[in-house]
Design a protein around this motif. Structure first.
Motif, mmCIF file in Angstrom:
data_model
loop_
_atom_site.group_PDB
_atom_site.id
_atom_site.type_symbol
_atom_site.label_atom_id
_atom_site.label_comp_id
_atom_site.label_asym_id
_atom_site.label_seq_id
_atom_site.Cartn_x
_atom_site.Cartn_y
_atom_site.Cartn_z
ATOM 1 N N ARG A 8 23.896 -11.269 77.793
ATOM 2 C CA ARG A 8 24.780 -11.366 76.617
ATOM 3 C C ARG A 8 24.016 -12.037 75.483
ATOM 4 O O ARG A 8 23.533 -13.164 75.626
ATOM 5 C CB ARG A 8 26.029 -12.163 76.977
ATOM 6 C CG ARG A 8 26.970 -12.504 75.834
ATOM 7 C CD ARG A 8 27.528 -11.253 75.169
ATOM 8 N NE ARG A 8 28.744 -11.493 74.426
ATOM 9 C CZ ARG A 8 28.817 -12.058 73.224
ATOM 10 N NH1 ARG A 8 27.732 -12.492 72.613
ATOM 11 N NH2 ARG A 8 29.986 -12.202 72.626
ATOM 12 N N ALA A 9 23.885 -11.324 74.354
ATOM 13 C CA ALA A 9 23.264 -11.909 73.160
ATOM 14 C C ALA A 9 24.303 -12.776 72.464
ATOM 15 O O ALA A 9 25.481 -12.425 72.406
ATOM 16 C CB ALA A 9 22.793 -10.799 72.224
ATOM 17 N N VAL A 10 23.834 -13.903 71.936
ATOM 18 C CA VAL A 10 24.746 -14.819 71.254
ATOM 19 C C VAL A 10 23.949 -15.689 70.287
ATOM 20 O O VAL A 10 22.802 -16.038 70.558
ATOM 21 C CB VAL A 10 25.524 -15.687 72.280
ATOM 22 C CG1 VAL A 10 24.599 -16.549 73.097
ATOM 23 C CG2 VAL A 10 26.603 -16.507 71.625
ATOM 24 N N GLY A 11 24.576 -15.987 69.159
ATOM 25 C CA GLY A 11 23.941 -16.878 68.194
ATOM 26 C C GLY A 11 23.678 -18.234 68.830
ATOM 27 O O GLY A 11 24.565 -18.794 69.479
ATOM 28 N N ARG A 12 22.487 -18.755 68.667
ATOM 29 C CA ARG A 12 22.127 -20.025 69.308
ATOM 30 C C ARG A 12 23.068 -21.144 68.894
ATOM 31 O O ARG A 12 23.408 -22.009 69.691
ATOM 32 C CB ARG A 12 20.660 -20.380 68.964
ATOM 33 C CG ARG A 12 20.156 -21.617 69.671
ATOM 34 C CD ARG A 12 20.214 -21.405 71.194
ATOM 35 N NE ARG A 12 19.766 -22.582 71.903
ATOM 36 C CZ ARG A 12 20.580 -23.432 72.542
ATOM 37 N NH1 ARG A 12 21.879 -23.243 72.539
ATOM 38 N NH2 ARG A 12 20.093 -24.453 73.195
ATOM 39 N N SER A 13 23.527 -21.127 67.654
ATOM 40 C CA SER A 13 24.437 -22.177 67.193
ATOM 41 C C SER A 13 25.862 -21.989 67.719
ATOM 42 O O SER A 13 26.688 -22.887 67.579
ATOM 43 C CB SER A 13 24.444 -22.236 65.665
ATOM 44 O OG SER A 13 24.934 -21.013 65.135
ATOM 45 N N ALA A 151 18.731 -10.460 64.888
ATOM 46 C CA ALA A 151 19.766 -11.401 64.448
ATOM 47 C C ALA A 151 19.377 -12.858 64.698
ATOM 48 O O ALA A 151 20.121 -13.768 64.325
ATOM 49 C CB ALA A 151 21.083 -11.089 65.156
ATOM 50 N N GLY A 152 18.238 -13.089 65.359
ATOM 51 C CA GLY A 152 17.826 -14.451 65.677
ATOM 52 C C GLY A 152 18.660 -15.077 66.792
ATOM 53 O O GLY A 152 18.818 -16.290 66.850
ATOM 54 N N HIS A 153 19.182 -14.239 67.690
ATOM 55 C CA HIS A 153 20.053 -14.713 68.765
ATOM 56 C C HIS A 153 19.294 -15.066 70.034
ATOM 57 O O HIS A 153 18.176 -14.614 70.262
ATOM 58 C CB HIS A 153 21.097 -13.650 69.101
ATOM 59 C CG HIS A 153 22.136 -13.507 68.056
ATOM 60 N ND1 HIS A 153 23.073 -12.505 68.081
ATOM 61 C CD2 HIS A 153 22.434 -14.234 66.956
ATOM 62 C CE1 HIS A 153 23.878 -12.611 67.044
ATOM 63 N NE2 HIS A 153 23.500 -13.657 66.340
ATOM 64 N N ALA A 154 19.963 -15.851 70.857
ATOM 65 C CA ALA A 154 19.519 -16.127 72.219
ATOM 66 C C ALA A 154 20.123 -15.074 73.129
ATOM 67 O O ALA A 154 21.024 -14.323 72.731
ATOM 68 C CB ALA A 154 19.988 -17.528 72.644
ATOM 69 N N VAL A 155 19.664 -15.029 74.389
ATOM 70 C CA VAL A 155 20.274 -14.175 75.411
ATOM 71 C C VAL A 155 20.592 -15.056 76.609
ATOM 72 O O VAL A 155 19.729 -15.781 77.108
ATOM 73 C CB VAL A 155 19.355 -13.000 75.816
ATOM 74 C CG1 VAL A 155 19.906 -12.263 77.039
ATOM 75 C CG2 VAL A 155 19.194 -12.030 74.652
ATOM 76 N N VAL A 156 21.864 -14.999 77.020
ATOM 77 C CA VAL A 156 22.321 -15.711 78.205
ATOM 78 C C VAL A 156 22.393 -14.697 79.337
ATOM 79 O O VAL A 156 22.815 -13.550 79.131
ATOM 80 C CB VAL A 156 23.707 -16.366 77.977
ATOM 81 C CG1 VAL A 156 24.163 -17.125 79.219
ATOM 82 C CG2 VAL A 156 23.670 -17.299 76.767
ATOM 83 N N LYS A 157 21.984 -15.114 80.538
ATOM 84 C CA LYS A 157 21.986 -14.242 81.710
ATOM 85 C C LYS A 157 22.801 -14.913 82.800
ATOM 86 O O LYS A 157 22.642 -16.101 83.041
ATOM 87 C CB LYS A 157 20.551 -13.997 82.193
ATOM 88 C CG LYS A 157 19.651 -13.420 81.114
ATOM 89 C CD LYS A 157 18.200 -13.458 81.514
ATOM 90 C CE LYS A 157 17.324 -13.057 80.360
ATOM 91 N NZ LYS A 157 15.905 -13.098 80.701
ATOM 92 N N ALA A 158 23.670 -14.126 83.434
ATOM 93 C CA ALA A 158 24.498 -14.641 84.532
ATOM 94 C C ALA A 158 24.476 -13.645 85.669
ATOM 95 O O ALA A 158 24.408 -12.433 85.451
ATOM 96 C CB ALA A 158 25.943 -14.849 84.069
#
Length: 161
Positions: A8-13, A151-158
């Protein structure tokens, strides 16, 4: 039984570096995964993510280390440790920060799927994988990481069972 690696991509902030919070966030994202896939902010691999990582490892240089770009799409990032009060059934989580997402996106955009398939395709076919299955995963990851990097996003993995 199905087991998925969910990206899931998500804005770091927009995220907290807290396992309990991230587990709840990813659980909500999993509930909405059809819409999130359509929006291009999520994807998942059922059971075979280790094979996808092995496929990318064919791009490995002889002196490459664990932080080489081919390793980033699947296993890149750092584990988010469970807090003392975390639910033990919460999934394992990884967080790949925006610089790592950019490196993964660059790798996925520049690696030749066809050249990798030529190197390891016979082995994967013998394991029951089709070229199209791997290509579909590659395209999904390529799109997700490309959009997240832009977009400068992070990616969270679960991992969900």
């Amino acid at each position: 039984m199905s087991i998925y690696l969910h990206f899931r991509a998500v804005g770091r902030s927009d995220i907290r570096d807290d396992h309990t919070w991230l587990a709840a966030f990813m659980s909500d994202a999993w509930e909405d995964h059809v819409d999130e896939y359509a929006a291009g902010i999520a994807c998942s691999i059922n059971k075979g993510w280790d094979f996808v990582n092995d496929f990318y490892a064919a791009a490995d240089a002889p002196d490459a280390g664990a932080d080489e770009p081919w390793n980033l799409p699947i296993y890149g990032g750092r584990p988010v440790p469970h807090s003392a009060d975390a639910d033990p059934s919460d999934p394992p989580l990884m967080l790949l920060e925006p610089p790592g997402v950019s490196r993964a996106a660059h790798f996925l955009a520049t690696v030749s799927f066809d050249e990798l398939w030529n190197v390891v395709g016979a082995r994967f076919s013998a394991s029951g994988w089709t070229r199209q299955e791997l290509l579909d995963h590659h395209r999904d990851l390529q799109g997700l990481y490309g959009r997240a990097a832009s977009a400068g996003h992070a990616v969270v993995k679960a991992v969900w069972a």
